[in-house]
Design a protein around this motif. Structure first.
Motif, PDB file in Angstrom:
ATOM      1  N   PRO A   1      -2.053   4.281  13.751  1.00  0.00           N
ATOM      2  CA  PRO A   1      -1.766   2.897  14.105  1.00  0.00           C
ATOM      3  C   PRO A   1      -1.696   2.633  15.620  1.00  0.00           C
ATOM      4  N   GLY A   2      -2.087   3.611  16.428  1.00  0.00           N
ATOM      5  CA  GLY A   2      -1.944   3.451  17.873  1.00  0.00           C
ATOM      6  C   GLY A   2      -2.655   2.236  18.428  1.00  0.00           C
ATOM      7  N   ASP A   3      -3.900   2.033  18.017  1.00  0.00           N
ATOM      8  CA  ASP A   3      -4.674   0.888  18.487  1.00  0.00           C
ATOM      9  C   ASP A   3      -4.626  -0.295  17.511  1.00  0.00           C
ATOM     10  N   LEU A   4      -4.489  -0.005  16.240  1.00  0.00           N
ATOM     11  CA  LEU A   4      -4.507  -1.065  15.239  1.00  0.00           C
ATOM     12  C   LEU A   4      -3.720  -0.613  14.010  1.00  0.00           C
ATOM     13  N   SER A   5      -2.789  -1.432  13.553  1.00  0.00           N
ATOM     14  CA  SER A   5      -2.036  -1.149  12.326  1.00  0.00           C
ATOM     15  C   SER A   5      -2.813  -1.676  11.123  1.00  0.00           C
ATOM     16  N   VAL A   6      -2.742  -0.930  10.016  1.00  0.00           N
ATOM     17  CA  VAL A   6      -3.498  -1.291   8.809  1.00  0.00           C
ATOM     18  C   VAL A   6      -2.568  -1.279   7.594  1.00  0.00           C
ATOM     19  N   VAL A   7      -2.662  -2.350   6.782  1.00  0.00           N
ATOM     20  CA  VAL A   7      -1.894  -2.453   5.537  1.00  0.00           C
ATOM     21  C   VAL A   7      -2.875  -2.665   4.390  1.00  0.00           C
ATOM     22  N   GLY A   8      -2.651  -1.968   3.288  1.00  0.00           N
ATOM     23  CA  GLY A   8      -3.478  -2.129   2.101  1.00  0.00           C
ATOM     24  C   GLY A   8      -2.769  -2.935   1.030  1.00  0.00           C
ATOM     25  N   PHE A   9      -3.352  -2.925  -0.172  1.00  0.00           N
ATOM     26  CA  PHE A   9      -2.773  -3.664  -1.289  1.00  0.00           C
ATOM     27  C   PHE A   9      -3.060  -2.921  -2.581  1.00  0.00           C
ATOM     28  N   ASP A  10      -2.051  -2.612  -3.361  1.00  0.00           N
ATOM     29  CA  ASP A  10      -2.090  -2.042  -4.720  1.00  0.00           C
ATOM     30  C   ASP A  10      -1.389  -0.703  -4.844  1.00  0.00           C
ATOM     31  N   ASN A  11      -1.314   0.098  -3.750  1.00  0.00           N
ATOM     32  CA  ASN A  11      -0.694   1.427  -3.813  1.00  0.00           C
ATOM     33  C   ASN A  11      -1.373   2.298  -4.863  1.00  0.00           C
ATOM     34  N   ILE A  12      -2.689   2.443  -4.736  1.00  0.00           N
ATOM     35  CA  ILE A  12      -3.459   3.232  -5.689  1.00  0.00           C
ATOM     36  C   ILE A  12      -3.193   4.718  -5.518  1.00  0.00           C
ATOM     37  N   PHE A  13      -3.572   5.490  -6.505  1.00  0.00           N
ATOM     38  CA  PHE A  13      -3.532   6.950  -6.402  1.00  0.00           C
ATOM     39  C   PHE A  13      -4.376   7.383  -5.212  1.00  0.00           C
ATOM     40  N   GLY A  14      -3.793   8.153  -4.305  1.00  0.00           N
ATOM     41  CA  GLY A  14      -4.502   8.624  -3.124  1.00  0.00           C
ATOM     42  C   GLY A  14      -4.194   7.845  -1.866  1.00  0.00           C
ATOM     43  N   SER A  15      -3.465   6.737  -1.976  1.00  0.00           N
ATOM     44  CA  SER A  15      -3.168   5.952  -0.767  1.00  0.00           C
ATOM     45  C   SER A  15      -2.227   6.694   0.173  1.00  0.00           C
ATOM     46  N   ASP A  16      -1.523   7.694  -0.343  1.00  0.00           N
ATOM     47  CA  ASP A  16      -0.655   8.504   0.513  1.00  0.00           C
ATOM     48  C   ASP A  16      -1.307   9.829   0.900  1.00  0.00           C
ATOM     49  N   PHE A  17      -2.563  10.051   0.478  1.00  0.00           N
ATOM     50  CA  PHE A  17      -3.272  11.283   0.814  1.00  0.00           C
ATOM     51  C   PHE A  17      -4.097  11.153   2.090  1.00  0.00           C
ATOM     52  N   CYS A  18      -4.423   9.904   2.475  1.00  0.00           N
ATOM     53  CA  CYS A  18      -5.289   9.702   3.636  1.00  0.00           C
ATOM     54  C   CYS A  18      -4.512   9.941   4.927  1.00  0.00           C
ATOM     55  N   THR A  19      -5.234   9.944   6.058  1.00  0.00           N
ATOM     56  CA  THR A  19      -4.617  10.176   7.360  1.00  0.00           C
ATOM     57  C   THR A  19      -4.876   8.997   8.275  1.00  0.00           C
ATOM     58  N   PRO A  20      -3.797   8.306   8.707  1.00  0.00           N
ATOM     59  CA  PRO A  20      -2.403   8.478   8.274  1.00  0.00           C
ATOM     60  C   PRO A  20      -2.199   7.915   6.873  1.00  0.00           C
ATOM     61  N   PRO A  21      -1.092   8.307   6.229  1.00  0.00           N
ATOM     62  CA  PRO A  21      -0.798   7.705   4.914  1.00  0.00           C
ATOM     63  C   PRO A  21      -0.704   6.187   5.039  1.00  0.00           C
ATOM     64  N   LEU A  22      -1.189   5.487   4.019  1.00  0.00           N
ATOM     65  CA  LEU A  22      -1.376   4.046   4.106  1.00  0.00           C
ATOM     66  C   LEU A  22      -0.121   3.253   3.740  1.00  0.00           C
ATOM     67  N   THR A  23       0.290   2.369   4.636  1.00  0.00           N
ATOM     68  CA  THR A  23       1.287   1.355   4.294  1.00  0.00           C
ATOM     69  C   THR A  23       0.607   0.342   3.378  1.00  0.00           C
ATOM     70  N   THR A  24       1.248   0.007   2.252  1.00  0.00           N
ATOM     71  CA  THR A  24       0.567  -0.829   1.263  1.00  0.00           C
ATOM     72  C   THR A  24       1.557  -1.631   0.436  1.00  0.00           C
ATOM     73  N   VAL A  25       1.052  -2.715  -0.140  1.00  0.00           N
ATOM     74  CA  VAL A  25       1.830  -3.502  -1.092  1.00  0.00           C
ATOM     75  C   VAL A  25       1.629  -2.883  -2.472  1.00  0.00           C
ATOM     76  N   ALA A  26       2.707  -2.451  -3.081  1.00  0.00           N
ATOM     77  CA  ALA A  26       2.620  -1.739  -4.355  1.00  0.00           C
ATOM     78  C   ALA A  26       2.630  -2.699  -5.526  1.00  0.00           C
ATOM     79  N   SER A  27       1.568  -2.654  -6.319  1.00  0.00           N
ATOM     80  CA  SER A  27       1.531  -3.369  -7.592  1.00  0.00           C
ATOM     81  C   SER A  27       2.017  -2.414  -8.682  1.00  0.00           C
ATOM     82  N   PRO A  28       2.737  -2.907  -9.676  1.00  0.00           N
ATOM     83  CA  PRO A  28       3.245  -2.036 -10.754  1.00  0.00           C
ATOM     84  C   PRO A  28       2.130  -1.686 -11.732  1.00  0.00           C
ATOM     85  N   LEU A  29       1.204  -0.822 -11.294  1.00  0.00           N
ATOM     86  CA  LEU A  29      -0.012  -0.570 -12.065  1.00  0.00           C
ATOM     87  C   LEU A  29       0.271  -0.053 -13.472  1.00  0.00           C
ATOM     88  N   ARG A  30       1.263   0.815 -13.604  1.00  0.00           N
ATOM     89  CA  ARG A  30       1.570   1.362 -14.932  1.00  0.00           C
ATOM     90  C   ARG A  30       2.024   0.250 -15.881  1.00  0.00           C
TER      91      ARG A  30
END
Length: 372
Positions: A268-297
């Motif tokens: 996030p040094g130059d640009l912060s990024v936020v995702g949407f859904d909190n899918i499987f693997g969103s915490d595996f990327c580099t850096p781990p993704l800040t995201t809006v979690a949908s209750p997928l289950r």
């Protein structure tokens, strides 16, 4: 030559819509005449069967072999089976169906309304109900499906059709508040498919939240809801002034981070990024993704439960769902999951870069990403 003939005949094979038009009845009436004949006037049923025979229409052999035409089959139609967004949804939907004595068919629409329509024409005669997950069909087409079989729409609201949706407004508000709290004032929304109902809701919520908080907002896109779409979004971001971005979904967000890294732009040094859904693997990327979690289950569970409620209604169908209150949307909560892809904006976003890095030819962002 034989294959060509078979293909040609399948393309001209009459559908339930053809029978309904020729018989002067609704498609749902044709469906009941074959699957639940006791619920259709005898004279009408005879006319439907006669017209069907004349047109060469064939009903499902599965349904004909079971009492009352029941198949104990349900279907879930997903926009893209390779999207991790659907993993937990399918798993929970299948479990709920099995627990109720049903088997769940999974149909991939490949992000195409045409493919989705063709798949439904083949699937509807086989099943007792259907879940449309992030459908790309028009509202009118979805209501036509709901007239044939009990239907639940996921991640979208269609009048008089039961639905299960994420609280997009709440989730987007949390994302924008998070970025504002870190000190960001120039935000960009990376849009998803134009046919996506959820995309429209998220952009609207993004725009309203930024206006209320006095932030500057831009919209880029549409982009494909994939990693490749995110790579395209990263390139587009270099021409716009922004310190942070919220993507339509996690795949776009992860693809954007990958693309920004290739361009020498740090997250996030130059640009912060936020995702949407909190899918499987969103915490595996580099850096781990800040995201809006949908209750997928819960999505899959709620959707199938709403479908079962329709099937258990005295007269399942679109009118029954509307009159019984089953069509009111079920709104599931969303929450923000903070990870490593967001941080405070730097006074000088490139101060961390060394002269060696610059001289090595590392690409830097265009002036459009400057935080001056």
């Amino acid at each position: 030559m034989g294959e060509t003939g078979e293909t040609g005949s399948s393309r001209t094979r009459p559908t339930i819509y053809d029978v309904a038009e020729a018989a002067g009845v609704a498609p749902s009436t044709v469906s009941r005449a074959f699957s639940r004949p006791g619920r259709v006037n005898a004279e009408t049923a005879d006319r439907i069967r006669r017209v069907a025979h004349e047109l060469g229409y064939r009903t499902s052999p599965i349904g004909r072999g079971l009492p009352d035409g029941r198949t104990a089959l349900l279907a879930i139609v997903v926009a893209d089976l390779t999207n991790p967004f659907f993993f937990e949804i399918i798993r929970s939907a299948e479990k709920t169906a099995i627990d109720a004595g049903y088997t769940l068919l999974v149909v991939d629409a490949h992000e195409s309304s045409g493919a989705e329509r063709r798949a439904l024409e083949r699937t509807l005669p086989l099943v007792e109900g259907v879940v449309l997950a992030t459908s790309r069909l028009s509202d009118a087409a979805i209501r036509a499906v709901a007239k044939q079989r009990p239907t639940v729409v996921m991640n979208r609201v269609v009048a008089d059709v039961p639905s299960v949706v994420t609280d997009n407004a709440q989730g987007m508000r949390r994302a924008v508040e998070h970025l504002a709290g870190l000190g960001h004032v120039r935000l960009t929304y990376l849009a998803g498919p134009e046919a996506s109902w959820a995309d429209g809701m998220r952009w609207r919520a993004f725009r309203e939240a930024t206006q209320e908080l006095g932030l500057k907002a831009r919209r880029l896109g549409p982009f494909a809801p994939t990693l490749a779409g995110g790579l395209s979004a990263a390139q587009a971001l270099t021409t716009h002034s922004a310190t942070a971005t919220v993507a339509y979904n996690d795949l776009v967000a992860i693809g954007t981070m990958r693309g920004l890294t290739r361009l020498g732009i740090e997250v996030p040094g130059d640009l912060s990024v936020v995702g949407f859904d909190n899918i499987f693997g969103s915490d595996f990327c580099t850096p781990p993704l800040t995201t809006v979690a949908s209750p997928l289950r819960h999505f899959g569970t709620f959707a199938v439960q709403r479908l079962l409620n329709q099937l258990r209604a005295p007269s399942a169908g679109l009118s029954a769902a509307a009159s019984s209150g089953l069509s009111a949307p079920a709104l599931l909560p969303a929450k923000l999951v903070e990870r490593g892809s967001t941080a405070r904006p730097l006074p000088d976003p490139f101060s961390h870069a060394t002269s060696d890095t610059r001289s090595a030819g590392r690409q830097r962002p265009s002036p459009g990403l400057s935080r001056s």
